[in-house]
Every structure is written in structure tokens, then in C-alpha cells.
Enzyme design. Structure first.
Site, PDB file in Angstrom:
ATOM      1  N   ASP A 218       0.857  -1.192   0.000  1.00  0.00           N
ATOM      2  CA  ASP A 218       0.000   0.000   0.000  1.00  0.00           C
ATOM      3  C   ASP A 218       0.891   1.240   0.000  1.00  0.00           C
ATOM      4  OD1 ASP A 218      -2.280   1.542   0.238  1.00  0.00           O
ATOM      5  OD2 ASP A 218      -2.360   1.371   2.418  1.00  0.00           O
TER       6      ASP A 218
ATOM      7  N   GLU B  83       2.498   4.998  -4.039  1.00  0.00           N
ATOM      8  CA  GLU B  83       2.431   5.909  -5.217  1.00  0.00           C
ATOM      9  C   GLU B  83       3.751   6.632  -5.460  1.00  0.00           C
ATOM     10  OE1 GLU B  83       0.103   5.675  -2.774  1.00  0.00           O
ATOM     11  OE2 GLU B  83      -1.049   4.375  -4.086  1.00  0.00           O
TER      12      GLU B  83
ATOM     13  N   ASP C 286      -8.904   3.747  -1.942  1.00  0.00           N
ATOM     14  CA  ASP C 286      -9.820   4.242  -0.914  1.00  0.00           C
ATOM     15  C   ASP C 286     -11.104   4.814  -1.505  1.00  0.00           C
ATOM     16  OD1 ASP C 286      -7.839   3.433   0.735  1.00  0.00           O
ATOM     17  OD2 ASP C 286      -7.142   5.443   1.273  1.00  0.00           O
TER      18      ASP C 286
END
Ligand code: GLC
Length: 753
Positions: free
Chosen positions: A398, A401, A472
Site C-alpha cells: 500500500d 504511489e 480508498d
């Protein structure tokens, strides 16, 4: 501007075109697949050198001042300034526009917009812009996880991996993934373009001009692929030939996953698992979010809350439940922490002006491992291996990015690849890709089993290493609706194994939303209920008895179709065609399917039309032309066309194509070693291929699998084994309507009525 063509020459399947200022190499990779790139260009996602073949010999001619390359049914005509036209069977299907201004000429006063709190669009300066002419009725698909609808026409997107927790709405330009690939589709042709450039780019999908797609790149070399094909499926298949395909997944990963940020003690997890047993809801896997760690230090376990972790994972396995743990990239700055010390000492972290670069994520001040460095990947992969030793069954990547809480990483943050420095503006979009690669390779090396990796951020080709989820989302109806086109477009962009947080991550789910989302989840490749801390809990028993019973029904439906899904993954692993398919992928001849956003095909045989609107107890269903359809549950016959179908809260509308044979598990068996299979016959003659293997390791690559061929002709069912390299099922049943009969001997005929 590249200037005039000066010269050209050919070596093997590569044509070198020398312009006044640059050399462009056109590599004919296959029929309808051609790479165009500047010389000396390497790729982070694709091994371009792997596509140099002796046996592909394009015909290359110079006609007037243009270079014409012919191969198969395709012709590529290259003019001065690298103006490219592509012909399929002598019909022009794609051409460059030499100069196209994709900027708005309107007067804009940003200060006024800002004063009222509007988002202000700063127009980037592009190093180069490529503009392709399309037809005004072409549909545009792909582009990964972008928000909105299936057809991307009329919108504009950025490729820049972005973690934005606000509700993802149609006007969002970027989400977590950058997949710079889109498909141009029309009844008479389909082709795609893959722009293998990791810098920030902008995709204007005919927003300003209905006949122009225009892509602006902030930096990086020119390197792109034209990807043709005889039909839409071919284009997806060809694209995944270039960027890679998934392995067969571990079978358990197709089961039901339960997650929440955060199950924070082992007692809580034990209670959770016991509740699933108590309420008779199948459960395969629990995901442990960041609170299982010690102070959010990755690769540690909190000894107080998860004491004796190895015993705990064992205990869970004995209950039939596997654990997946989250691993974020941010490594806590802490001189008493071995991971931090090792990566800093060995210079395996991002730097800025040669100093270790520090930003902030869950653990507070953190450093960013340089995943593009093979040394770091090996180290990281070994740490993942240690998690496997603790009994963990999958790793969830997770925040890659990469996310940062203390402002964005500056563009000049340095990432060392083992040879040289690359800057953040080049590495940003592939950070998650390389983290997934490190995780996949480390896990595979450790136990030679099929790694189960889930990643949030990725780039083109990450499907080789990892499954993905859409990040999300919120517990809002529009996000339930969006999940269908979003997962379809991920599939069209190479990601066959994808899912979304069932029930929605942020905001509070209502009973009805959770139920309808579970019905969708039952048919998405990855089926995981996940929610954020502080939101209404999303375990079904947090609502009422009706929720529990409908939720159970949805999860059991999922388990029933797992063997069918597994067959679809066999297809995805071999062809790149996703399991969860935009209806147009199966029915490109039927123009009513081109913009369907609330239905999906599961492979070629099942059409699902989930209810995605609050309060609805029926559904307007479109059944594509060319075949009759049968109700999955009742066998009622439906002709193609529009129908209003009763869909009470506990019903997911499912239709089976005439002549289909669907493999099903009997009332939920363990996924570890399923010994019984049922082939359910729907009306109409047909054939079906069923794949079986051990569901765990790579022995299938050495031939340890079975292929069953099932045929139904006029009420006669016959099963043959066209390949036998693995133990057979103990029992095979044939089901037709309410009759179920044992099929005892391969190669014989059984009659159904
Ligand atoms: C991010 C993830 C989410 C996770 C949370 C805490 O928001 O997208 O899934 O629960 O971080 O780790």
C-alpha cells in the site's frame, strides 16, 4: 520536430529511420504490433530487446519522401517529422496530426476560481505532444483505474500515481495507477496505443475535439506501441503479450477476504473468524492492516497485541483461514531498527542532494527504499520471505504511489538503480510497480509458490506481479456504480485480477449498500470487504439478521462459481483476456453493449447485471444479441434485448448463455483440495473446457494439471480428458435443472433430461 527523413536502414525486424534531429526505430513485433522509439531508449516495464526477431521480415520501401513498412495486414507510413499513418487492409485507421493545440484559448482568471475554493488547473508545459486522429463515433477504453464510465471519450486524465482520499468522482484526473494504454474501438476496427513513458503525462480523450486524442508528455523519450488486432480481444491479448500476464493465482485467493483498518489484536481476529463460522459465512482470508506492526515499522509484529505470531498464523490455518499482512514502503527513521539501518547504510534509499530523503507516512518520519535498485529488491524480497516463514499467506503493498504526508516528494529526489541516479519525476509512476516486483520475486524465490501480492499503485505490466484493488473508495452508491466500469477498464488494460473495497472504505455503509456491494463482490475477481477505522463496521453481523443471511447467500454464490472463475484465470494467464469483462469484449458486433456501465460478462458464459441503485428492487437488464439467455437460478429463458427483471434485495441478476456448461463447487468445499465438481448444463448444445491443478505452486508449468472437455449434444453429456497430468476429482456430477447425477466414467455418455 524531428525534421526531414534523411535515410533509413533495416536490421532484422527493426527499421531505423534517420530524421534530421533524431533516429526513430520502428520494431515490427508481430502482426499489428509495432514499437516506435527513439534510439537508446530503455523501458522500465517492457523488455524491448526481447522483441527482436530474425523471422519477422517487414517489407520496407521509400515512396516519395515517406518510409512504408508492410507486415501482414498492416502498413505503417512514416513521413517527415515522424508523422505516422497506419493502414489495416489498406484502410487508414490511425494517423497523426502534425500540429494540434490541446490548450484552451479561453481567458481564465485563476485567482477568482481560487477565491471560491475551486480547483485550479495549471496547464503543464509538455516536452512533446502526440495527437492522433480518431473518428467521432470511436469508443475509447482502458487507461487503468481512472474514474467515471467505461467509455473515456470526452474526458481528460493525468498519468501520475495519486493518493487522494476525497471521494473519487468523474472529474478526478488521476488515481493510484498509471496505465498509459487505451483502446480505440469501432464496429469495424479496434486498436490500441501504449505510451511507455513513466513521466507525468496528460491524456486528452477527445475532450476538446471529438476527432482527436492528444497526449502530452512532460519529459522522457518517445517510446510507444501501436497495438492492433482482428478484434477487441486480440488488442487486449496483444497488449498483454507486450507487458505481461498474470500467473495462475493461488486458488484460495479466489475465496472471500475480510479486512478492516484495523483488526488490532489477535483476540479480535479470533473472534472475527469465529463469527464467520457461527454465521456460516465462508471465509478464506483475513487481512491485517497497519496495526499488527510494532509502531508501523514494516516487517515487524507487535508482540503485545499479536504475541507468538507464528503460532497464531498456524492456529488460523487450522481454522481454515489465511492471513495477509500489509507492507508499506515507508521505513521508519529509527536508529534501533534493523531495516532502517540496513537500507540507509547500504545506500538503498532515496536521497536529495545526496542526503537521505525523509518525508512522513504512518510511522512518522520515514525513508523511501529505492525499489529500482536490484540490491534493495533482493533485500526486501528476503524480508517478505521472512513474513512467509511466520505463516503469512500474502502481502498487501500500500501507499506506494509513493504517498507522503509532508508534501509531495520533490521532482529531483534521487533514486539509485544500482548504476545511476533517476529522479522522482521519472520514477514516481513505477515506484509501486517495482515494489510489487520485489515482493513477488522475493516470495516466489522463498517457497516457489504462486505469490499473492496486492498493490495499490502500479504501472503498465504490474499485472505480472500482483493483483490490484482500486484504493480508498467511499461507502456511497456512486462508488458501487463506478466499480463496474473501473474494474472492466483495468481488465482491458491488462489487469485481470482486480477488485474494490466491498462495502466502501471511507464513509459509512448502510445495510442496503453493503448487501448490493457484496453481490457485486461475489463476482469481482478479488472479493474483499475492507473499511476504514472510524467508519461504521462492515462485518455483516453489524447490521441485522437479514443482512447476515443475504451476505451468506452472496458469499456462497461466490464459492459455487470459483471453479468457473479459476478457468477464467487459466484463460487470463494464457491470453490476457480478463475474467471480469466489459460486455463489449464479448459482443463487439452489438452496439448496445458499447457503453454498458452496469453489467459485466464473467467470461463468455455468464452475464451479471448487479443492482447498483439505492431502493431498486428490479433491474433493467440488457441481454446481447445473437444468443438466448437463461436465468442462472431458475433456467427461465430470455431472448436478447431489454428486460425488467425482479431483483429483490437478496438477488444478484445472473444470466447464462445458451449452450453454456458451468463448473461449480457443491455447497462450499475447502479450496485447498476440492475433490468434487459439478458441471451444470444450461439449455442448448455446447462444449466447455475445464482446468484443474493443485492451486498452489508452479508445477502446472511442468505439466501437473488436467484439462477436461465437456460436451453436451442433444441431451448427451460426455466428458473427455484431453490432458491428464494431475490427480482427478473423486467425484464428478452433472446437474441439469433439479436433477443431479453422478458421472462415473470419463469418456462415456450420460443422458440428461
Ligand atoms: C490506505 C489504504 C487503506 C488502508 C490504510 C491504512 O488508506 O488505501 O486500504 O486501510 O491506508 O493502512
Amino acid at each position: 520536430m524531428l525534421g526531414k527523413i534523411i535515410n533509413y536502414y533495416t536490421i532484422k525486424n527493426q527499421v531505423f529511420i534517420v530524421f534530421e534531429t533524431k533516429k526513430i526505430i520502428a520494431t515490427i513485433i508481430d502482426d499489428g504490433i509495432c514499437n516506435f522509439k527513439e534510439e537508446e531508449t530503455s523501458s522500465f516495464a517492457v523488455d524491448v530487446n526481447g522483441f527482436i526477431f530474425d523471422y519477422i521480415n517487414p517489407v520496407v520501401e521509400k515512396i516519395d519522401n515517406a518510409i512504408k513498412i508492410t507486415h501482414g495486414r498492416y502498413k505503417y507510413v512514416i513521413n517527415d517529422n515522424f508523422i505516422l499513418s497506419i493502414y489495416f487492409d489498406d484502410v487508414l485507421i490511425s494517423s497523426d496530426i502534425s500540429y494540434y493545440n490541446n490548450k484552451t484559448n479561453e481567458f481564465i482568471d485563476n485567482s477568482l476560481l481560487e477565491a471560491e475554493g475551486h480547483a485550479v488547473n495549471i496547464e503543464e508545459e509538455y516536452k512533446y505532444i502526440i495527437s492522433k486522429k480518431i473518428n467521432s463515433n470511436d469508443c475509447l477504453y482502458g487507461l487503468g483505474d481512472k474514474t467515471g464510465f467505461l467509455n473515456k471519450r470526452g474526458y481528460e486524465y493525468d498519468m501520475w500515481n495519486t493518493d487522494d482520499p476525497a471521494p473519487h468522482v468523474d472529474s478526478f484526473k488521476a488515481l493510484y495507477k498509471s496505465i498509459p494504454f487505451f483502446i480505440v474501438f469501432n464496429k469495424s476496427y479496434s486498436y490500441g496505443y501504449f505510451f511507455d513513458n513513466t513521466y507525468k503525462s496528460n491524456f486528452n480523450m477527445a475532450k476538446n475535439n471529438s476527432e482527436v486524442v492528444s497526449i502530452g508528455f512532460t519529459d522522457g523519450p518517445l517510446n510507444y506501441y501501436f497495438i492492433g488486432g482482428n478484434n477487441l480481444k486480440d488488442v487486449v491479448s496483444n497488449y498483454t503479450y507486450i507487458t505481461g500476464r498474470m500467473d495462475m493465482p493461488k486458488r484460495f485467493t479466489l475465496g472471500y477476504h475480510q479486512s478492516r483498518w484495523s483488526y488490532s489484536t489477535k483476540d479480535e481476529v479470533i473472534k472475527l473468524v469465529d463469527n464467520f463460522k457461527k454465521y456460516d459465512i465462508p471465509l478464506e482470508c483475513v487481512h491485517l492492516d497497519i496495526d499488527y506492526m510494532d509502531g508501523y515499522r514494516v516487517f515487524t509484529v507487535n508482540d503485545e497485541r499479536f504475541s507468538d505470531f507464528k503460532n497464531f498464523t498456524e492456529e488460523m490455518k487450522n481454522k481454515g483461514v489465511k492471513l495477509v499482512t500489509i507492507i508499506d514502503p515507508g521505513v521508519k527513521v529509527d536508529s534501533n531498527y534493523d531495516v532502517y539501518n540496513y537500507i540507509v547504510k547500504n545506500k538503498l534509499v532515496a536521497t536529495e542532494n545526496n542526503e537521505v530523503y525523509v518525508n512522513s507516512v504512518w510511522p512518522g518520519e520515514s525513508v523511501y527504499p529505492s525499489f529500482i535498485d536490484p540490491k534493495l529488491r533482493t533485500y526486501w524480497g528476503e524480508l517478505d520471505g521472512k513474513m512467509l516463514d511466520l505463516g503469512v499467506s500474502g502481502i498487501w503493498n500500500d501507499m506506494n504511489e509513493p504517498a507522503s504526508f509532508n508534501g509531495p516528494l520533490p521532482s529531483k529526489v534521487e533514486f539509485f538503480d544500482g548504476n545511476r541516479i533517476h529522479y522522482h519525476d521519472e520514477v514516481h509512476n513505477i515506484y509501486g510497480h517495482y515494489m510489487a516486483k520485489a515482493t513477488y520475486e522475493g516470495m516466489k524465490k522463498h517457497n516457489n509458490e504462486r505469490p499473492f501480492v496486492i498493490t495499490r499503485a502500479c504501472y503498465a505490466g504490474t499485472q505480472k506481479y500482483s493483483t490490484v484493488w482500486t484504493g480508498d473508495n467511499h461507502s456511497i452508491w456512486s462508488h458501487l456504480q463506478m466499480a463496474i466500469p473501473q474494474i472492466c477498464n483495468l481488465g482491458l488494460s491488462g489487469f485481470a485480477f482486480a477488485g474494490c473495497d466491498v462495502g466502501g472504505f471511507s464513509s459509512d455503509a448502510t445495510k442496503e449498500l453493503l448487501i448490493r456491494w457484496a453481490e457485486l463482490g461475489a463476482i469481482t475477481p478479488l472479493f474483499r470487504n475492507h473499511s476504514a477505522m472510524g467508519t461504521k463496521r462492515q462485518e455483516p453481523w453489524e447490521f441485522d439478521d437479514e443482512t447476515i443471511s443475504i451476505y451468506r447467500k452472496a458469499v456462497k454464490l461466490r464459492y459455487e462459481i470459483i471453479p468457473y472463475y479459476y478457468d477464467l484465470f487459466f484463460e487470463a494467464a494464457n491470453t490476457g483476456i480478463p475474467a471480469f469483462r466489459a460486455v463489449v469484449l464479448e459482443y463487439p458486433e452489438d452496439s448496445n453493449t458499447y457503453e454498458i456501465n452496469d453489467e459485466v460478462m464473467l467470461g463468455a458464459n455468464i452475464l451479471a447485471s448487479p443492482v447498483v441503485e439505492q431502493g431498486k428492487r428490479n433491474k433493467l437488464v440488457y441481454l446481447p444479441s445473437g444468443t438466448n439467455w437463461y436465468d442462472y437460478y431458475s433456467y427461465d429463458k430470455f431472448e436478447p434485448g431489454y428486460h425488467i427483471y425482479d431483483a429483490p434485495l437478496d438477488k444478484l441478476p445472473l444470466f447464462v448463455k445458451e449452450g453454456a456448461i458451468i463448473p461449480k463447487y457443491p455447497n462450499y468445499e475447502s479450496l485447498d483440495d476440492p475433490k468434487t465438481i459439478i458441471f451444470e448444463i444450461y439449455p442448448g448444445d455446447g462444449t466447455y473446457i475445464h482446468y484443474q491443478d493443485n492451486g498452489v505452486d508452479f508445477n502446472y508449468e511442468e505439466g501437473e494439471y488436467n484439462i477436461y472437455e465437456i460436451s453436451h449434444i442433444d441431451g448427451n453429456i460426455r466428458i473427455d480428458l484431453s490432458y491428464n497430468g494431475y490427480k482427478l476429482y473423486d467425484k464428478i456430477y452433472i446437474k441439469y435443472k433439479n436433477n443431479i447425477q453422478e458421472y462415473k466414467e470419463i469418456g462415456t455418455i450420460l443422458k440428461i433430461e
